[in-house]
Structure formats: C-alpha cells, structure tokens
Design a protein around this motif. Structure first.
Motif, PDB file in Angstrom:
ATOM      1  N   UNK A   1       0.831  -1.198   0.000  1.00  9.78           N
ATOM      2  CA  UNK A   1       0.000   0.000   0.000  1.00  9.78           C
ATOM      3  C   UNK A   1       0.867   1.251   0.000  1.00  9.78           C
TER       4      UNK A   1
ATOM      5  N   UNK B   1       1.048   3.790  -3.122  1.00  7.41           N
ATOM      6  CA  UNK B   1       0.661   5.174  -2.878  1.00  7.41           C
ATOM      7  C   UNK B   1       1.756   6.125  -3.370  1.00  7.41           C
TER       8      UNK B   1
ATOM      9  N   UNK C   1       1.766   8.876  -6.743  1.00  5.85           N
ATOM     10  CA  UNK C   1       1.954  10.309  -6.562  1.00  5.85           C
ATOM     11  C   UNK C   1       3.258  10.825  -7.162  1.00  5.85           C
TER      12      UNK C   1
ATOM     13  N   UNK D   1       3.818  13.604 -10.110  1.00  5.52           N
ATOM     14  CA  UNK D   1       4.658  14.786  -9.971  1.00  5.52           C
ATOM     15  C   UNK D   1       5.789  14.787 -11.003  1.00  5.52           C
TER      16      UNK D   1
ATOM     17  N   UNK E   1       8.713  17.105  -2.436  1.00  7.25           N
ATOM     18  CA  UNK E   1       7.597  16.183  -2.137  1.00  7.25           C
ATOM     19  C   UNK E   1       7.961  14.760  -2.563  1.00  7.25           C
TER      20      UNK E   1
ATOM     21  N   UNK F   1       8.063  11.423  -0.254  1.00 12.29           N
ATOM     22  CA  UNK F   1       7.225  10.258  -0.537  1.00 12.29           C
ATOM     23  C   UNK F   1       8.060   8.987  -0.699  1.00 12.29           C
TER      24      UNK F   1
ATOM     25  N   UNK G   1      -1.914  20.644  -4.546  1.00 11.89           N
ATOM     26  CA  UNK G   1      -1.135  19.405  -4.422  1.00 11.89           C
ATOM     27  C   UNK G   1      -0.990  19.022  -2.965  1.00 11.89           C
TER      28      UNK G   1
ATOM     29  N   UNK H   1      -2.591  15.623  -1.455  1.00 14.49           N
ATOM     30  CA  UNK H   1      -1.709  14.638  -0.828  1.00 14.49           C
ATOM     31  C   UNK H   1      -2.184  14.319   0.586  1.00 14.49           C
TER      32      UNK H   1
ATOM     33  N   UNK I   1      -5.042  12.037   0.442  1.00 15.74           N
ATOM     34  CA  UNK I   1      -4.609  10.700   0.035  1.00 15.74           C
ATOM     35  C   UNK I   1      -3.909   9.978   1.183  1.00 15.74           C
ATOM     36  N   UNK I   2      -3.068  10.723   1.910  1.00 19.12           N
ATOM     37  CA  UNK I   2      -2.371  10.112   3.048  1.00 19.12           C
ATOM     38  C   UNK I   2      -3.376   9.670   4.102  1.00 19.12           C
TER      39      UNK I   2
ATOM     40  N   UNK J   1      -4.651   6.431   3.040  1.00 14.40           N
ATOM     41  CA  UNK J   1      -3.624   5.403   3.210  1.00 14.40           C
ATOM     42  C   UNK J   1      -3.582   4.930   4.659  1.00 14.40           C
TER      43      UNK J   1
ATOM     44  N   UNK K   1      -6.525   2.846   5.475  1.00 16.56           N
ATOM     45  CA  UNK K   1      -6.360   1.497   4.935  1.00 16.56           C
ATOM     46  C   UNK K   1      -5.474   0.649   5.843  1.00 16.56           C
TER      47      UNK K   1
END
Lengths: 809, 58
Positions: A190, A194, A198, A202, A224, A228, B8, B12, B15-16, B19, B22
């Motif tokens: 996951x 994810x 992303x 970008x 970013x 990530x 953005x 994000x 989305x986090x 996550x 989940x």
C-alpha cells in the motif's frame, strides 16, 4: 431458496436414489427412523435435527441441501475431561477475564454456507455463548462465551454434539504469524503503491519534456517526491533488504542482493541529483520498481488456508488419554503421561505411547505405522507401539516409553528437516544471480575506469546508471509469476502445492515412488479376481446364478463381475450368515463362501477377504477381493516410466505382485513388506545418490518418506482428509492428471528461462545508455517498468497457454 | 500558480489520510477473511429467520 422449490428438488432425489437422511444426506432405509415425512439414517442425526429445530435453527437446512454432519455417539463426553484443567484452559483461550472468554477453534468439518450459518447462530443453542464468527477459508470459528456459566469442556461437547468436533492442538500460534506476515506485505504494498502513483504524477512534467529546473515549482515537486520515497525505501523495500542481508551473512548471493543494490543506488543517486544538481532524480522508477517487486512477492505467497501442509505425527495422536488411578479413570493431557501409567484405550482410538498390554488380548491395526491393513492379534504382555489403532473392546495398557520417546517420534526426528529449505535456496533465479551480480559489478567497475580516464566528471554518473539499470527486477519477477500462475492453475485442478517453489522442484524430478494401499488403490472400491483354474462358461453361469440370490455385498461384487454369463434355475438356495451360500443347479451342488464353509485349507496365507467356490464338494478356486487401482494409473505409468524411474513401496506383503507387475511393467522396482523405517531409508538412499525423488503416499506410514523426499505428495480423498506433512496435496479425483501436472512444471521452467532472455535484452538496452552516461530519468522510468510488465504479461500468458495445451484444466 | 502548490498539498493530505485508514483497517484484520462476509450478508435476519423456520421447514 423457496420452500416449494426445495420440496420439488427433494422428491426428485427420493425417486432417483432412494430415501436420504434429512440431516446428513446419507441413504437410509424405508422403515427406519422417521418423524412425520422426514427420514433419518441414525438416532444421532435425528437428535441434532430436533435440537436445531427446537432452538429455531431450522434455517440450517434451508441454506444448503442436507448439510448435516453425523454426530458422534453420545456418552463419550468424558474424553474431553482434560479441558477442565486450568493449565490447558489457559493455553487454549485467546482471552479470559474470568467472565468473558474467547477461543478460536479449528473446525475442519466446515464445508458449506449452512455450516457458517449454524456456527454463527450458536447463541440460540446456548445463551452463554455470546458471539461466534466463522472464517470459512481457514475452517476456523472464534467464539466468545461466558466462562462462568459455560465451561470450555461443555462448549466443546456442545460443538461435538452437533457434529463439529474441534480439532484441538497446542500449536495455534503458528497460524497467527502467517497472518501477520501477509498483513505486513499488504501494508508495504500500500505504501509503495501510494508513493508510486503520486511520484509518477509529480514527474509527469518531465515526461512531457519540461526540464525540472525550468518548471516554476520544480524544486517543491522534488522535495515532495523525496519525502514520498523515503518510506518506500525505509519501510516497503525492507522486504528485499532483509533476505539479501541474511543471504550475504551466509555467504550466499540470492536474487535480493542485486535488487537491493539497485534500490539503494537509485535512492542515493536521486538524492544527489535533486539536492546537488537540482535535477529530477529517479524516484519515479524507484517507487515503480519496489511496487512491482512487491506485487511479485504477494503473488508468490499464495497459500491454501483450508489445507495444512505442516502436520507432524503428533496431530495423529489423541491429545488426551484416560489413565487409571486408584480405580478411578482420569483424563489427562498426553504430555503429562508418564512411564508406568495405566491407560485405557477404547475402540478405534490410537495408542499414543509405546506400551505393554495388560488386558488378556486385543487387536491392533497398525495400518498407520506399517501400511499393513490387517489387524494384528496381541496377547497380555506383548509390546505395543504408538500409532496402532485399537479395534474392539477397550484395552488396558502400561506405558513403557513416554510419547516423545516412542518409535514413531524417533522415526520423525531422524528426518533431516533442512532438506526442503536447502533446496529452496538454490532456485533457478538464485543460481543465476550468483553469476549475474559479479558480472554487473564488473561492468560497473570497467565503465567507471573508462570514464575516469576519458572524462572523470561522467564517471560517477555512468557507474550508478549501470547499477540502476542492471537491477534485475524483471528477472526477479519472472519466477514468482510463472511459478505462481502454475501453482494457481494446479490448485484449480485439485493439486494443491505448499508454495510455488514446489513447482520448480517437480520440474527437477528424476524418480517417482508410489505407495500402494490408499495411494494407487482406491479405498472402498474393490474388485473380485478369480484365483484358480480358468472358469468354464458353465461354472461361471452356475456361480452367477447362485450369487444373484444373495444381497451380501461380496455376492453383488461377484455377480457384477460375471454379469455376462447365463442365468440358470436355482433350487434349494440357502444363505448362512457369516458363512456363505449353497444351492443346487442342474444336479450340481454349489457352495460359495468362506473357507470354513467349503472346508478349504487356508494354507495360502491369504491376507484379505477371499470367497471360495466348491462344486460337488470339489474346490475349484476362490475370488480374491482386491482393491481397484485408481483411474488413470495404468495409462500414466508408461509415460512416467519414459521420463522417470518409477518404483513402488508397499507396506503389504507381495501377494499382489503379479497384478502390480502387470501395471508397472516387469522391470519395475517393486518393494514389499516395507515398514515406515524402510520407506524412509529407501528415500534417504535415493536422495543421497543424487536422485530427485517424488514420494506419492497417503497415511502416516509414509510420513517419514514424504518428508524426506524432494517432493512429498499426499493423496487425499476430500478437502478435510487428514494428511501428513508434505509439499503438495493431490485430490483423488485429480490423480489421473498427475503426469500433466509434472509436464506443466517442466514447461514453467522453460518459460522462466525464456523470460530471463527477454529481461536480459531490456538490461542490455539499458546498459547501452548507461555506460555512455546517457541514462536520463525518463528513459529509466520507461525502460524499467516496461521490462517488468513485459515479463509479467509474458509469463502469465505463456503459463496459462502451456496449461491449456497440456490439458491440465 | 501558488494555488497549484496548495492543491497538491491538500490532495496529498487527503490521500495520506486514506492510506492511513487502509493500514489501520488492515491491522485490525479486516482483510484477513475475504470470503465469509460475502456468504454472511445473504443470511436472513434473526427475526425473519424464525418465521421462515415455521412456514418453510415443518
């Protein structure tokens, strides 16, 4: 399903197959137990039916048709007495605060939706049960109950009384760790997925040709992306770092080593690019790589939850035993059994420890241990080995060796446990990476040296690029996807493998060893074979006419064999229970039955049921009732013999030698009178001589050989059959497909080799850019996922295609 | 164009959030058994079940 539909369906069935028990679906007699219009095959089924109806649980019967299980006869609750012991309760309960307790049972009997429904409505049967939850695939139920009102023992008794007797063992913690590792893998996947999505988004401006620095907020994007990617490397990628590190510590280079090098170099090179050069970096490739590799890992971890591949001999033994103490019977757990204890073993129970018989005489069926199916008669003072099954009246035995010291246990201990793991490490991918990794490192060093001389500013760039592009992700994906697909296809065709490495091991086999009883013969199905001078048509018709008069199962079998011969008039027919038949036909006196009945001398040491025939008091021979061979055996042997050396190990004596030679060929290696020890030794010898052996067996008597073999395959009659530790479980219905499975395994290895070539080609293209120092992030971002995806698609499709052409479906 | 950075950032963040949701559901074992719930949801409710017993079965 509506009521009318069900009724209609039921009457159809009645017309076709006779009357079936409403509870379990077994046939039952017309005049048997009935309640209104409902028939039952036994009192047990009726009791369960009534119990469920009274508790408003009749819905059990409306979800699936006749879902019930035959309950055990009542009155044997004592055998659960050991569940009243505090240390046992503590061991079994998952949670207990004195009021509420939670336990998770393994119930292999769970087989349909009705089972789920009934077990989840247990609270209607007993209000002390608070909740119950079923996990169908794992065949488990977790139950929360009020332990002040309902003891653990009574809960188990309740379950047993409705036909679901839990399989209790003390090694349930192993199951939990399996769950945890899968959960962890999902979490890693996951996070990687994810980040992959992303970061890719970008990086999109770069793919379209914008230079990172020229985009207004390029540096913010880069920050970013870096944030990530950090969890991907530190968390998700540990899935590869750990095995790589473990391999290196054992001085082995496995596939995870080059993968890990690639990931680490990719990460630091990108950091350097972003921070120092303000370039875009390769974070998108990094995340895609980890994501794809993790999918491969997940694919590799296919397990069949409802099957157990790791049972050891202990699961055959009872977990508690009755011990006589000062004229009282006490039920104690097996591990508290001590030398000198007097235990009481009842009919059909397994003797848990080597012991000496105290009772006068008894009959012990050692088929678990030796494979020999005829029970042995023992007298007082005889030594009895653990694993024997008691037949008949209860016996009193004195323990002479604790269960852990018994013959059976020692047999088990002798088996080199590492055998399977050792071969697991030298998979094709790992063998390849032994060569692959040094070559890549050499190319990287040469590139570095070249650029140091030519233009030193490019050196670092080129070296890292080589290491990045050489990261064998496509290579690492090839075998999990090919083997995983093959494993799934085999599973769909009822051949369940422990893990996907077994496919590879099957492809390397050089020799196949079969067990006889229960493996190549069908349990339950038998066929009479006439032994003696060839029967004349006249004799045949006389025998046929006589056996037709009887409904004894053996008579029916013989009648079926002789069904083509003429039927004559029979006079003075008489059937004597347990003895045989006699009748007069056209002036001849025909007697058919046991050797007492016809006054035959049973000198041939006939080991199984035999039906003698005499005409006018002259014995003309006998029918041997032999087990039928499984369907497909005769067809598969010639094929198997063309590729492998085929042999047979039988625990029985050699009375069937001729019949077996007919199937296996006269040159086949047939070994008889093999004890489990002999079987294990045979297997060890074969393996030591460099053979890769598949053992195909069933019972505990094969357990040692199954474990020692390169691939141990257990034959099971149905899902809930009890199988010893093995690498694969083959359902009896799929037995005839065995050669096809073996061929598919070989095909899979060829597919892996082809996909290695494909991924090398991609690597070469990548290297072409890398050594020149031209590997841009865009090229990397296209090349690396593209190669992985190609390999995944190719392997999956090719394996399915191979399965189709081989006819595995 | 500052709004881009803001967008953005917030997307994000959302989305986090998902996550994390989940992963929490995963740790609580919601994905351990993917088959039984599909059967369970088809069972009748407790009271309805009682009626069915009386009419349909006996």
């Amino acid at each position: 399903m509506s009521g009318t539909e069900k009724k209609a369906g039921m009457s159809d069935q009645t017309a076709e197959t006779g009357i079936l028990c409403v509870h379990c679906g077994d046939p039952c007699s017309d005049d048997g137990l009935r309640d209104g219009d409902k028939y039952f095959c036994c009192a047990g089924c009726r009791a369960v039916y009534n119990l469920l109806s009274e508790s408003n649980l009749g819905g059990y019967y409306s979800i699936d048709d006749k879902p019930g299980l035959k309950p055990e006869r009542p009155g044997r609750e004592q055998r659960f007495d050991y569940l009243d012991r505090k240390n046992i309760i503590d061991k079994l309960l998952d949670f207990n605060d004195g009021k509420k307790a939670k336990i998770s049972f393994s119930l292999p009997q769970i087989h349909c939706s009705s089972c789920i429904w009934l077990l989840e409505n247990l609270y209607k049967l007993n209000e002390s049960i608070l909740t119950s939850r079923v996990d169908f695939q794992k065949r488990r139920a977790s139950i929360t109950f009020d332990i002040q009102k309902l003891s653990l023992k009574n809960l188990v008794v309740l379950l047993a009384s409705i036909g679901y007797e839990p399989e209790i063992n003390f090694s349930q913690t192993a199951e939990k760790t399996k769950d945890d590792s899968l959960r962890k893998l999902y979490a890693r996947l996951a996070v990687a997925g994810f980040a992959f999505g992303n970061v890719m988004l970008l990086s999109f401006p770069e793919y379209l040709g914008f230079k990172a620095a020229s985009i207004t907020y390029g540096s913010i994007f880069n920050i970013i992306k870096t944030f990530l990617s950090i969890p991907v490397v530190l968390y998700s990628a540990t899935e590869f770092f750990k095995p790589a590190w473990n391999g290196l510590r054992q001085k082995q280079i496995n596939m995870d080593v080059p993968v890990s090098i690639g990931i680490i170099i990719l990460f630091f090179r990108s950091l350097y690019d972003i921070i120092v050069l303000n370039h875009a970096g390769y974070f998108d490739s990094l995340c895609a790589l980890v994501f794809l590799l993790l999918i491969g890992r997940l694919y590799q971890k296919k397990t069949y939850f409802s099957l157990s591949f790791n049972r050891d001999y202990r699961s055959y033994l009872p977990i508690s035993v009755f011990v006589k103490k000062e004229n009282n019977l006490e039920n104690i757990p097996l591990n508290e059994l001590q030398n000198g204890n007097r235990m009481i073993i009842r009919n059909q129970e397994i003797i848990p420890a080597d012991s000496i018989l105290i009772s006068d005489r008894g009959k012990i069926d050692y088929s678990f241990v030796t494979g020999e199916s005829t029970p042995i008669t023992v007298k007082s003072g005889d030594r009895i080995y653990a694993g024997g099954r008691q037949v008949g009246l209860s016996l009193e035995l004195e323990v002479v060796k604790e269960p852990s010291q018994s013959y059976l246990m020692q047999l088990w201990e002798q088996i080199p446990d590492s055998n399977n793991e050792k071969t697991g490490v030298t998979t094709i991918a790992n063998r390849l990476s032994i060569y692959f990794t040094p070559i890549i490192l050499a190319i990287a060093i040469l590139t570095g040296l070249f650029w140091l001389i030519a233009d030193s500013t490019y050196a670092m760039n080129a070296v890292t690029a080589v290491l990045i592009v050489a990261c064998p992700c496509a290579l690492a994906l090839a075998s999990p996807f090919t083997l995983g697909t093959a494993q799934r296809i085999m599973g769909r065709s009822k051949f369940f493998l422990k893990d996907n490495h077994v496919v590879e091991k099957i492809s390397q086999l050089t020799s196949i060893v079969f067990d006889k009883t229960g493996t190549i013969t069908q349990s339950g199905a038998s066929q009479p074979i006439f032994v003696g001078a060839k029967l004349t048509p006249e004799q045949k018709s006389m025998i046929h006419s006589v056996v037709l008069q009887s409904t004894h199962p053996l008579s029916i079998l013989i009648a079926e064999l002789l069904r083509d011969s003429e039927i004559r008039n029979v006079r003075n027919f008489e059937e004597r229970e347990g003895m045989g038949l006699e009748a007069d036909i056209d002036g001849y006196h025909v007697k058919i039955g046991s050797h007492f009945w016809v006054n035959a001398k049973n000198e041939d040491k006939i080991n199984q049921t035999a039906v003698f025939v005499s005409i006018d008091n002259e014995i003309i021979g006998y029918f041997r009732i032999a087990n039928l061979f499984r369907k497909g055996l005769t067809e598969m042997i010639p094929f198997l013999k063309s590729k492998y050396s085929v042999s047979l190990l039988s625990g029985d004596n050699d009375y069937e030698k001729d019949r077996l030679s007919g199937v296996f060929g006269s040159d086949a290696k047939l070994h008889f009178n093999q004890s489990p020890h002999n079987k294990l030794d045979y297997m060890k010898k074969e393996i030591a001589s460099g053979e890769k052996v598949a053992m195909i067996g069933d019972g505990l008597n094969d357990a040692g050989a199954l474990k020692a073999a390169t691939v141990g395959i257990t034959l099971a009659e149905n899902d809930s059959s009890f199988s010893p530790a093995c690498d694969g479980i083959l359902m009896a219905s799929a037995f005839k497909r065995l050669p096809k499975f073996f061929r598919l395994a070989t095909d899979s290895m060829n597919i892996i080799k082809i996909s290695f070539v494909i991924s090398f080609l991609y690597n070469l293209i990548g290297l072409f850019f890398a050594v020149q120092g031209l590997l841009s992030p865009v090229i990397a971002a296209i090349l690396m996922p593209a190669s992985s995806v190609t390999v995944v698609i190719f392997t999956t499709l090719a394996t399915s295609f191979a399965a189709k052409t081989r006819g595995v479906f | 164009m500052e709004v881009m950075v803001l967008l953005i950032f917030f997307s994000l963040l959302i989305a986090i959030g998902f996550l994390i949701a989940f992963i929490i559901s995963l740790k609580r074992g919601q994905y351990d058994d993917l088959y039984t719930p599909s059967v369970r949801m088809l069972f009748d409710d407790r009271d309805k079940g009682k009626d069915a017993d009386k009419t349909g079965e006996s």
